[in-house]
Scaffold this motif. Structure first.
Motif, mmCIF file in Angstrom:
data_model
loop_
_atom_site.group_PDB
_atom_site.id
_atom_site.type_symbol
_atom_site.label_atom_id
_atom_site.label_comp_id
_atom_site.label_asym_id
_atom_site.label_seq_id
_atom_site.Cartn_x
_atom_site.Cartn_y
_atom_site.Cartn_z
ATOM 1 N N PRO A 390 -3.333 1.323 1.700
ATOM 2 C CA PRO A 390 -3.172 2.049 0.435
ATOM 3 C C PRO A 390 -3.841 3.424 0.531
ATOM 4 N N LEU A 392 -5.246 5.853 -2.597
ATOM 5 C CA LEU A 392 -5.365 6.060 -4.039
ATOM 6 C C LEU A 392 -5.719 7.496 -4.353
ATOM 7 N N ASN A 417 -0.943 5.037 -6.112
ATOM 8 C CA ASN A 417 -1.092 4.580 -4.728
ATOM 9 C C ASN A 417 0.018 5.226 -3.906
ATOM 10 N N ALA A 423 -2.924 -1.938 -3.054
ATOM 11 C CA ALA A 423 -4.375 -1.895 -3.181
ATOM 12 C C ALA A 423 -4.808 -3.095 -3.996
ATOM 13 N N ALA A 456 2.251 -0.107 -3.402
ATOM 14 C CA ALA A 456 2.527 1.219 -2.844
ATOM 15 C C ALA A 456 3.600 1.903 -3.672
ATOM 16 N N GLU A 489 -8.761 2.675 2.543
ATOM 17 C CA GLU A 489 -7.634 3.569 2.307
ATOM 18 C C GLU A 489 -7.252 4.336 3.565
#
Length: 525
Positions: A390, A392, A417, A423, A456, A489
């Motif tokens: 992910p 963010l 995302n 996430a 996503a 991430e």
């Protein structure tokens, strides 16, 4: 006119020439004048002295020379050493050489009778004559990198003691390639070694190390020159006193055995790479030379993403012979290094792994091809995939354009995302109030969170209540996604969002109560 010393005169002696100027005239000399002194070696026709001596009547004890009076004069001449100071010396003195005084006598010879001459004979003094003898080199067999001691003797074949200090010049030249391997001087100090009397010799030596490699291979000419700076005057009957000070010897030198480090069997594990992977780089240091690698060294390890030109790893790995032992020729030693590829996009692409053995040249390496120092590197390229993660970000922030101090305002922002994977977990956001539009600055004003998953390409709106500052001014609202880093991430550097326009905070209005005045009727009595 008198010349001292009055007995034997030798080259190198200092002559003192003395004379009197007498006034045979009828009046005193009055002003000053100059006498001309010339000394000529009639054997060589060389003028050894050509000077003037000034008589100043104003100097203490001088005064004008009265009729019949005289004054003493003198000057000194250090005779040259050697043949220049040997022979029949004609000394001539001329009074008032510049005709500064008017002179007269009855015979009319007053200006022509001012000169007097004499002669003196100088013979050759005793001198030292330094020569270099018994020049030798140890050890008998030379090779590059060898510790060498040069031995010689300084001998005095003259007829006088060498009483002063001097320097011997020592050079070593490879006659095959013209390279000077040594150029130094060695002091002969009479305080330590004593004067070198004639007919004796003194042992001398100098130690140094031949350079490694081909510059020290070939016919090496060792040369020693005594008294290289001519601190001493030397002489012999053959006239070679200053030219017979050098001795040379030529000794052959071969190439010594050396190690030759190379990197072999470079590999990267695991076989499939992706961003965030724990990687082990494996290789072997091999010694392909003809001598052991005796010392410690460092291997240089680099990993470069060739797609973006980003260096992911740049480190060294120590080879400690105390732990691993010397690397003998014809053998190899396993080496490795572990590290993790970054999760970001820099960890994906064509990765160039390079190992360079002995990166700081702690060891001298050599092979017959001349590549001993340039064949130490090995490289391999491995492809790395981008691990789905992910990512963010805050894509927008809404708030009032202005507010009063110490008031609550509502702030809305959107968390999206933009990565390749959902996430999960508790995802917390923070909002800051800052006096500058700088990500990461300001005072924490609000916290909020939501539970994943956030797929996503999806997003979620967040609303918080923010208390405005107590001080009026211009402020920016800054939102941070995944503020606690609970989510791994693709990039951790893009979680902040700064409001596009500032928040203007103005002073809150305050009510000031006014006291009402009553008028009272006047009382009369």
């Amino acid at each position: 006119l008198v010349v001292l010393p009055g007995g034997s005169i030798h080259s190198g002696d200092t002559l003192t020439i003395s004379w009197n100027d007498r006034n045979d005239g009828t009046v005193d000399t009055g002003s000053g004048f100059s006498d001309h002194v010339v000394v000529v070696n009639t054997n060589t026709a060389e003028t050894l002295l050509n000077t003037t001596v000034f008589y100043n009547p104003a100097s203490t004890g001088n005064g004008p020379i009265p009729p019949g009076g005289s004054r003493p004069f003198s000057t000194a001449l250090p005779l040259p050493d050697g043949p220049r100071g040997v022979g029949a010396l004609q000394i001539t003195v001329t009074a008032d050489t510049f005709n500064q005084l008017p002179e007269a006598n009855a015979s009319g010879t007053a200006e022509a009778n001012n000169t007097v001459s004499t002669t003196a004979v100088s013979s050759t003094a005793a001198y030292p004559d330094l020569q270099v003898i018994n020049l030798s080199v140890q050890p008998d067999t030379l090779a590059s990198g060898t510790n060498v001691t040069i031995h010689w003797q300084d001998t005095n074949t003259g007829n006088a003691t060498a009483a002063a200090n001097w320097y011997d010049h020592v050079t070593v030249v490879n006659t095959n390639n013209g390279v000077t391997l040594l150029d130094t001087t060695v002091l002969y100090g009479t305080n330590a070694l004593g004067p070198l009397t004639n007919g004796t010799a003194r042992d001398r030596s100098y130690s140094f190390t031949l350079p490694n490699g081909p510059n020290a291979v070939g016919n090496l000419q060792f040369t020693v020159t005594a008294d290289t700076f001519n601190n001493l005057f030397e002489y012999n009957l053959g006239g070679t006193g200053e030219s017979n000070n050098t001795a040379s010897v030529v000794v052959g030198s071969s190439i010594a055995p050396y190690p030759d480090l190379q990197v072999v069997n470079l590999d990267v594990q695991p076989a499939t790479l992706a961003s965030g992977t724990n990687v082990t780089v494996r290789w072997q240091d091999a010694n392909t030379g003809n001598a052991p690698a005796p010392g410690n060294w460092y291997d240089h390890v680099t990993v470069v993403n060739t797609n973006g030109g980003v260096t992911l790893l740049d480190t060294t790995v120590f080879y400690d012979t105390n732990v691993l032992g010397p690397l003998t020729n014809g053998t190899a030693r396993d080496r490795s290094y572990n590290f993790a590829l970054p999760y970001a996009t820099n960890g994906a692409g064509d990765l160039l792994f390079t190992i360079t053995a002995d990166t700081f040249n702690n060891l001298f390496e050599y092979n017959s091809s001349g590549t001993g120092e340039s064949n130490n590197s090995s490289s391999i390229v491995r492809s790395s995939n981008l691990t789905p993660l992910p990512d963010l970000i805050v894509t927008g922030l809404t708030a009032p354009a202005s507010a009063l101090t110490d008031h609550a305002i509502s702030v809305q922002f959107h968390v999206a995302n933009q990565g390749l994977l959902a996430a999960d977990g508790n995802i917390g956001q923070r909002v800051f109030v800052s006096s500058t539009p700088t990500p990461g600055s300001g005072t924490l004003a609000a916290v909020t969170a939501f539970n994943g998953p956030l797929e996503a390409g999806q997003g979620v709106d967040q609303t918080v209540t923010v208390q405005t500052p107590s001080a009026p001014g211009t402020y920016w609202l800054i939102a941070q996604a995944d503020a606690s880093d609970n989510v791994q991430e693709l990039s951790e550097n893009n979680n902040f969002f700064v409001s596009a326009t500032p928040l203007t905070v103005q002073p809150a209005y305050t009510a000031t109560p006014l006291r009402r005045r009553r008028s009272c009727p006047s009382r009369s009595t």
